[in-house]
Write an enzyme that holds these catalytic residues in place. Structure first.
Site, PDB file in Angstrom:
ATOM      1  N   CYS A 154       0.795  -1.233   0.000  1.00 48.74           N
ATOM      2  CA  CYS A 154       0.000   0.000   0.000  1.00 48.74           C
ATOM      3  C   CYS A 154       0.827   1.282   0.000  1.00 48.74           C
ATOM      4  O   CYS A 154       0.275   2.375  -0.147  1.00 48.74           O
ATOM      5  CB  CYS A 154      -0.944   0.006   1.191  1.00 48.74           C
ATOM      6  SG  CYS A 154      -1.882  -1.528   1.340  1.00 48.74           S
ATOM      7  N   HIS A 287      -3.446   7.732   6.009  1.00 48.22           N
ATOM      8  CA  HIS A 287      -3.603   6.455   5.318  1.00 48.22           C
ATOM      9  C   HIS A 287      -5.015   5.922   5.574  1.00 48.22           C
ATOM     10  O   HIS A 287      -5.707   5.524   4.643  1.00 48.22           O
ATOM     11  CB  HIS A 287      -2.544   5.464   5.793  1.00 48.22           C
ATOM     12  CG  HIS A 287      -2.519   4.186   5.030  1.00 48.22           C
ATOM     13  ND1 HIS A 287      -2.411   4.141   3.656  1.00 48.22           N
ATOM     14  CD2 HIS A 287      -2.609   2.887   5.431  1.00 48.22           C
ATOM     15  CE1 HIS A 287      -2.413   2.884   3.247  1.00 48.22           C
ATOM     16  NE2 HIS A 287      -2.543   2.107   4.305  1.00 48.22           N
ATOM     17  N   HIS A 322      -9.821   1.668  -0.942  1.00 46.02           N
ATOM     18  CA  HIS A 322      -8.365   1.530  -0.844  1.00 46.02           C
ATOM     19  C   HIS A 322      -7.835   1.026  -2.182  1.00 46.02           C
ATOM     20  O   HIS A 322      -8.064  -0.122  -2.559  1.00 46.02           O
ATOM     21  CB  HIS A 322      -8.003   0.566   0.276  1.00 46.02           C
ATOM     22  CG  HIS A 322      -6.546   0.553   0.617  1.00 46.02           C
ATOM     23  ND1 HIS A 322      -5.594   1.208  -0.131  1.00 46.02           N
ATOM     24  CD2 HIS A 322      -5.866  -0.025   1.642  1.00 46.02           C
ATOM     25  CE1 HIS A 322      -4.397   1.021   0.402  1.00 46.02           C
ATOM     26  NE2 HIS A 322      -4.549   0.277   1.483  1.00 46.02           N
TER      27      HIS A 322
END
Length: 394
Positions: A154, A287, A322
């Protein structure tokens, strides 16, 4: 020294261009909706891009029968960021693209056809490798000076931006297109379900009731240029990349440390490198995945760095889902837009603070406060934590 950003491009669940994404952010309009794959009747919430492969392929020059959705999304965002840039033998140009799934969507189609005993074309597997996505984008844009692909979960998109900045600072390149792209696949959806962190409801970053993430797909790129390249291109500077850092907490294969060690280090080092004091950070694009582990760990890290003076912060993943390797690049573009338009985005779908920290993200769009510097966080599996600092000045 700071690095100039002269081009941005983004494709996500909330828009097919920079302007469409900006409008959705201003209107607090999510792109997370019920979704299912064509070969599956299971419906789940995800941030799918509202464009089919045939529509996206119309913008591609390739004559190849097989091209991954990851590549198609990346091409659209890369073209927007690169603009009408022309090649010049005196301007050393490169591209660094990040991806997690590469051409997995094509591989899944091949696998199903192979198992069914139907015509499974082995040429489909040529798109599987992550590097093939970057090479296809580079070929269509005419970039050949330097081509690299990163895959660090990520944090991949943020790390691509960081590497590009370092190459410019070290005089290896004059301009570089940096970012990431990832498409939704059964592989990733089922993978996160196996970890029991996929929320069947709309994700709730930084909320006490959070149960997990919603996956999304998309792509984003930024064009970084040095003074020599800008003299040739004539591009105006949109914002500056002032600081960056990567740190690992080496705690677990997938989870972040409860103390937020890696995230704390990444933020501290990025701010230190930027030359901007913590008190001058106007906004933090967190995040904020919506998982129990990440949001608590990141909240602890924010208090480690800023004490009781945590700047306005929010996660935009309740807009886009995401987007994995693309997330750091998508949110870098959002950070540039925040500076350009003096905006602090809302953390939509939030109601109750996390008990352990009590931190509350911004929940309503703020357009009345000046935004001079933005900290953007991207934290990946294995504790691969990256932070970037953007501002309106060198």
């Amino acid at each position: 020294m700071s690095v100039r950003i002269t081009g941005i491009g983004v494709v996500s669940a909330i828009g097919l261009s920079v302007q469409e994404n900006l409008l959705a952010l201003k209107e607090s309009r999510t792109g997370i909706m019920p979704f299912s794959f064509l070969d599956d009747d299971k419906i789940f919430l995800a941030g799918a891009v509202k464009a089919t492969n045939p529509v996206l392929k119309k913008e591609s020059k390739t004559q190849s029968q097989f091209i991954s959705r990851t590549t198609l999304l990346g091409l659209k965002a890369a073209r927007e960021a690169y603009g009408n840039a022309k090649q010049h033998n005196q301007i050393r140009t490169g591209i660094i693209s990040a991806t997690s799934v590469g051409g997995m969507d094509q591989s899944e189609q091949f696998y199903n056809a192979y198992l069914d005993g139907t015509d499974a074309d082995f040429a489909m597997l040529g798109t599987h490798d992550s590097g093939s996505t970057t090479e296809r984008i580079a070929a269509e844009l005419g970039i050949s000076g330097y081509i690299n692909t990163l895959s660090t979960a990520c944090s991949s998109g943020a790390n691509a931006i960081m590497l590009g900045a370092r190459l410019l600072m070290q005089g290896k390149l004059d301009r570089v297109l940096v970012g990431g792209t990832d498409a939704l696949t059964n592989f990733t959806v089922n993978g996160f379900r196996s970890l029991m962190i996929y929320d069947e409801q709309w994700c709730r970053p930084f909320d006490e009731s959070r149960e997990g993430l919603n996956l999304g797909e998309g792509a984003a790129f930024l064009l970084l240029e040095n003074e020599k390249s800008i003299r040739f291109s004539g591009n105006r500077t949109l914002a500056f990349l002032n600081g960056w850092a990567n740190a690992a907490d080496a705690f677990h294969q997938t989870a972040s440390s409860p103390e937020g060690k890696g995230a704390t280090l990444a933020m501290q080092k990025a701010i230190e490198k930027s030359g901007i004091s913590p008190s001058q950070i106007s906004y933090i694009n967190a995040h904020g995945t919506g998982t129990k582990n990440n949001d608590l760990s990141e909240s602890v890290a924010l208090t480690n760095v800023f004490g009781d003076q945590v700047p306005a912060f929010s996660s935009t993943k309740s807009f886009t889902g995401h987007t994995l390797a693309a997330a750091g690049a998508v949110e870098a573009v959002f950070s540039v837009l925040a500076i350009q338009n003096q905006l602090i985005y809302p953390n939509i779908n939030f109601s109750t603070p996390i008990t352990e920290t009590g931190l509350e993200p911004v929940t309503i769009l703020q357009a009345e406060k000046p935004v001079h510097a933005v900290l953007s966080n991207s934290f990946g599996f294995g504790g691969n934590n990256s932070s970037l600092v953007f501002s309106d000045h060198a």
